[in-house]
Enzyme design. Structure first.
Site, PDB file in Angstrom:
ATOM      1  N   ARG A  64      24.780 -11.193  -2.407  1.00 26.27           N
ATOM      2  CA  ARG A  64      24.764 -12.482  -1.936  1.00 26.27           C
ATOM      3  C   ARG A  64      26.041 -13.151  -2.505  1.00 26.27           C
ATOM      4  O   ARG A  64      26.031 -12.995  -3.633  1.00 26.27           O
ATOM      5  CB  ARG A  64      23.233 -12.938  -2.215  1.00 26.27           C
ATOM      6  N   GLY A  97      17.757 -15.485  -5.297  1.00 25.65           N
ATOM      7  CA  GLY A  97      18.812 -16.487  -5.181  1.00 25.65           C
ATOM      8  C   GLY A  97      18.760 -17.855  -5.688  1.00 25.65           C
ATOM      9  O   GLY A  97      19.944 -18.198  -6.535  1.00 25.65           O
ATOM     10  N   ARG A 109      19.320 -12.155   8.290  1.00 24.75           N
ATOM     11  CA  ARG A 109      18.124 -12.122   9.152  1.00 24.75           C
ATOM     12  C   ARG A 109      18.404 -12.352  10.620  1.00 24.75           C
ATOM     13  O   ARG A 109      17.366 -12.064  11.385  1.00 24.75           O
ATOM     14  CB  ARG A 109      17.361 -13.623   8.673  1.00 24.75           C
ATOM     15  N   SER A 144      23.052 -26.797   1.540  1.00 23.33           N
ATOM     16  CA  SER A 144      22.531 -25.715   0.439  1.00 23.33           C
ATOM     17  C   SER A 144      21.997 -26.372  -0.713  1.00 23.33           C
ATOM     18  O   SER A 144      22.585 -26.973  -1.541  1.00 23.33           O
ATOM     19  CB  SER A 144      23.272 -24.457  -0.134  1.00 23.33           C
ATOM     20  N   LYS A 195       7.539 -21.981  -3.999  1.00 20.65           N
ATOM     21  CA  LYS A 195       8.626 -21.143  -4.815  1.00 20.65           C
ATOM     22  C   LYS A 195       9.578 -22.003  -5.472  1.00 20.65           C
ATOM     23  O   LYS A 195       9.900 -21.576  -6.509  1.00 20.65           O
ATOM     24  CB  LYS A 195       9.174 -19.787  -4.089  1.00 20.65           C
ATOM     25  N   ARG A 219      10.523 -12.152   3.833  1.00 20.90           N
ATOM     26  CA  ARG A 219      10.075 -12.805   5.050  1.00 20.90           C
ATOM     27  C   ARG A 219      10.032 -11.851   6.197  1.00 20.90           C
ATOM     28  O   ARG A 219       9.328 -12.012   7.310  1.00 20.90           O
ATOM     29  CB  ARG A 219      10.802 -14.142   4.966  1.00 20.90           C
ATOM     30  N   ARG A 276      11.956 -24.399 -10.398  1.00 23.82           N
ATOM     31  CA  ARG A 276      12.623 -25.549 -11.116  1.00 23.82           C
ATOM     32  C   ARG A 276      11.699 -26.069 -11.969  1.00 23.82           C
ATOM     33  O   ARG A 276      12.128 -26.480 -13.187  1.00 23.82           O
ATOM     34  CB  ARG A 276      12.779 -26.666  -9.869  1.00 23.82           C
ATOM     35  N   LYS A 282      20.935 -14.326   3.710  1.00 30.93           N
ATOM     36  CA  LYS A 282      19.719 -14.629   3.149  1.00 30.93           C
ATOM     37  C   LYS A 282      19.355 -13.218   2.486  1.00 30.93           C
ATOM     38  O   LYS A 282      20.212 -12.144   2.283  1.00 30.93           O
ATOM     39  CB  LYS A 282      18.758 -15.020   4.007  1.00 30.93           C
ATOM     40  N   ASP A 314      13.922 -21.067   5.892  1.00 35.02           N
ATOM     41  CA  ASP A 314      13.446 -19.891   5.540  1.00 35.02           C
ATOM     42  C   ASP A 314      12.480 -19.559   6.652  1.00 35.02           C
ATOM     43  O   ASP A 314      11.686 -18.487   6.489  1.00 35.02           O
ATOM     44  CB  ASP A 314      12.657 -20.248   4.067  1.00 35.02           C
TER      45      ASP A 314
HETATM   46  C1  S3P Z   1      16.140 -22.761  -1.867  1.00 34.46           C
HETATM   47  C2  S3P Z   1      17.064 -23.308  -0.842  1.00 34.46           C
HETATM   48  C3  S3P Z   1      17.305 -22.461   0.257  1.00 34.46           C
HETATM   49  C4  S3P Z   1      16.156 -21.473   0.499  1.00 34.46           C
HETATM   50  C5  S3P Z   1      15.749 -21.006  -0.514  1.00 34.46           C
HETATM   51  C6  S3P Z   1      15.216 -21.547  -1.555  1.00 34.46           C
HETATM   52  C7  S3P Z   1      15.995 -23.702  -3.044  1.00 34.46           C
HETATM   53  O1  S3P Z   1      18.606 -21.735   0.024  1.00 34.46           O
HETATM   54  O2  S3P Z   1      16.598 -20.667   1.611  1.00 34.46           O
HETATM   55  O3  S3P Z   1      14.642 -19.838  -0.031  1.00 34.46           O
HETATM   56  O4  S3P Z   1      15.015 -23.332  -3.835  1.00 34.46           O
HETATM   57  O5  S3P Z   1      16.776 -24.473  -3.453  1.00 34.46           O
HETATM   58  P1  S3P Z   1      19.898 -22.139   0.225  1.00 34.46           P
HETATM   59  O6  S3P Z   1      20.469 -23.407  -0.509  1.00 34.46           O
HETATM   60  O7  S3P Z   1      20.890 -20.934   0.208  1.00 34.46           O
HETATM   61  O8  S3P Z   1      19.897 -22.719   1.723  1.00 34.46           O
END
Ligand code: S3P
Length: 438
Positions: free
Chosen positions: A129, A101, A352, A173, A28, A393, A33, A348, A321
């Site tokens: 969020r 997110g 969670r 993050s 994902k 999840r 990206r 999240k 995750d």
């Molecule tokens: C992600 C970063 C993580 C992850 C999300 C995907 C990403 O989030 O939990 O499922 O693709 O950059 P955080 O940056 O909020 O930790």
């Protein structure tokens, strides 16, 4: 619409050992990206292994709304006709990020330096969020973005001259880091991000693959604005976070043996593997290779009795995750598993810690919650009903719990499974899960 999205509940029931070989869907994070960078690159890029999930499709649809032509010659392939960083068209109406997110936070960075206004919105979960974590650094770069007290929708006022910053993030993050770096593409001077703990580095690696000069090492990245992105082809590896559910399932169902092919093994994603092994899991990593510049491997997992551990705090960002799956492994393990330093889990797709604790308690497991984690006392899972709070999840984690329980587990609100793992239920049934719509 994905079939999953038309159903309300699943009923998961014990059916015996799991056996077989699986190809889990594309990653994902990488799929988001790949669409974003290909859309603003010069030239045509082909993406293979694209995740046909609701989240990643929402991101693709957003770029189509901004004038990018994206073809899907076959499932899991996209051909993106990039328009260059200055070629996006002003969109009409809201840009709907769905449940994602990643989509919203990265797009906030990418759109902050565009010449036009845009509005990023999402579903009920995404609307709860926190966005200040990206809005604050973006504002320091000169972005003008209005929110609802730090929550979506995000109203981006375009036409701002962004400037590079040296940003030390308080949270580990990848979304924050990526948002700032993507804004940095259109900023004057250098943009630098330091993290308290290294996070997944897909944005950095992919920027480099698209020809943008960038320096990075674990926990630090630095780039200069004003270059161009050159189209390139991207091969998306299978998503370790999707494989994780089957890893845990085979670990906890006696007699199970599963194989998963060509799974992405970026070290910033595979913390669960290390933790499960510490708990006694029998997992082999075979045939390591590379796909699209990412390490991949075949994973072989066999049932082995697990024991509880204190999850090392520094493993948390590398398995951020995977906690819903880990909580189920812990419920099936002998002894207590403690999780600390994981307060991020509370923001999240659902809280969670609370959602998993409530669900496991409903199935007879003792869980003590802490603000930043939990203590899960391994025990005997019985049947019952749990609420997934619309969290993909969590729903999949309880589908596993249902295989290890002594009776049926009803899982409410499973539609969002299609955001990250379309077809999870069919794949799970293929390897022996008792799982049906209810
Ligand atoms: C992600 C970063 C993580 C992850 C999300 C995907 C990403 O989030 O939990 O499922 O693709 O950059 P955080 O940056 O909020 O930790």
């Amino acid at each position: 619409m994905n079939r999953d999205a038309t159903r309300e509940d699943w009923i998961a029931s014990p059916k015996g050992p799991l056996q077989g070989t699986l190809d889990v869907p594309g990653d994902k994070s990488v799929s988001h990206r790949a669409i974003m960078l290909a859309a603003v690159a010069d030239g045509t890029s082909r993406i293979d292994g694209f995740l046909e999930g609701d989240d990643t499709r929402a991101t693709a649809a957003i770029f189509e709304r901004m004038g990018v032509r994206i073809e899907a010659p076959e499932a899991r392939t996209r051909v993106v006709h990039g328009v260059g960083l200055d070629g996006l068209q002003p969109p009409e109406g809201l840009l709907d990020c769905g449940n994602a997110g990643t989509g919203m936070r990265l797009l906030a960075g990418l759109l902050a330096g565009q010449s036009f206004d845009s509005v990023l919105a999402g579903d009920a979960s995404l609307s709860r969020r926190p966005m200040r974590r990206v809005l604050d650094p973006l504002a320091r770069m000169g972005a003008v973005i209005a929110s609802q007290n730090g929550f979506p929708p995000l109203r981006i006022h375009g036409g701002q001259a962004l400037r590079g910053i040296d940003y030390t993030s308080g949270i580990a993050s990848a979304q924050v880091k990526s948002s700032v770096l993507l804004a940095g593409l259109q900023a004057r001077g250098f943009t630098e991000v330091q993290e308290p703990h290294p996070t997944r580095d897909y944005t950095e690696r992919m920027l480099r693959a698209f020809g943008w000069p960038i320096d990075f090492e674990p926990g630090h990245a630095r780039l200069e604005g004003g270059h161009r992105l050159r189209a390139t082809d991207v091969a998306v590896p299978a998503d370790f976070s999707s494989a994780a559910f089957f890893l845990v399932a085979a670990c906890v169902i006696p007699g199970s043996r599963l194989e998963m092919r060509r799974v992405g093994m970026n070290v910033r994603r595979t913390g669960l593997l290390r933790v499960l092994r510490q708990m006694g899991a029998n997992i082999q990593v075979l045939e390591c290779g590379e796909e699209g510049g990412e390490p991949v491997a075949d994973l072989h997992v066999e049932y082995a009795p697990l024991h509880g551990i204190d999850v090392p705090v520094d493993a948390v960002p590398d398995m951020i995750d995977e906690f819903p799956a880990l909580f189920v492994a812990a419920a099936c393990a002998r002894g207590t598993t403690t999780v600390r330093g994981a307060a991020e889990l509370r923001v999240k797709e659902s809280d969670r810690i609370a959602t998993m604790a409530a669900g496991l308690r409903a199935l007879g497991i003792e869980v003590l919650e802490a603000p930043d984690g939990a203590a899960i006392h391994g025990g005997h899972l019985r049947g019952g009903s749990i609420a997934s709070q619309g969290d993909h999840r969590v729903a999949m984690a309880f589908a596993i719990a249902g295989q290890a329980a002594d009776d049926e587990v009803r899982i409410g609100d499973i539609a969002n499974v299609a955001t990250s793992f379309p077809g999870f239920d069919a794949l799970a049934r293929d390897v022996g899960f008792g799982l049906r719509a209810g």
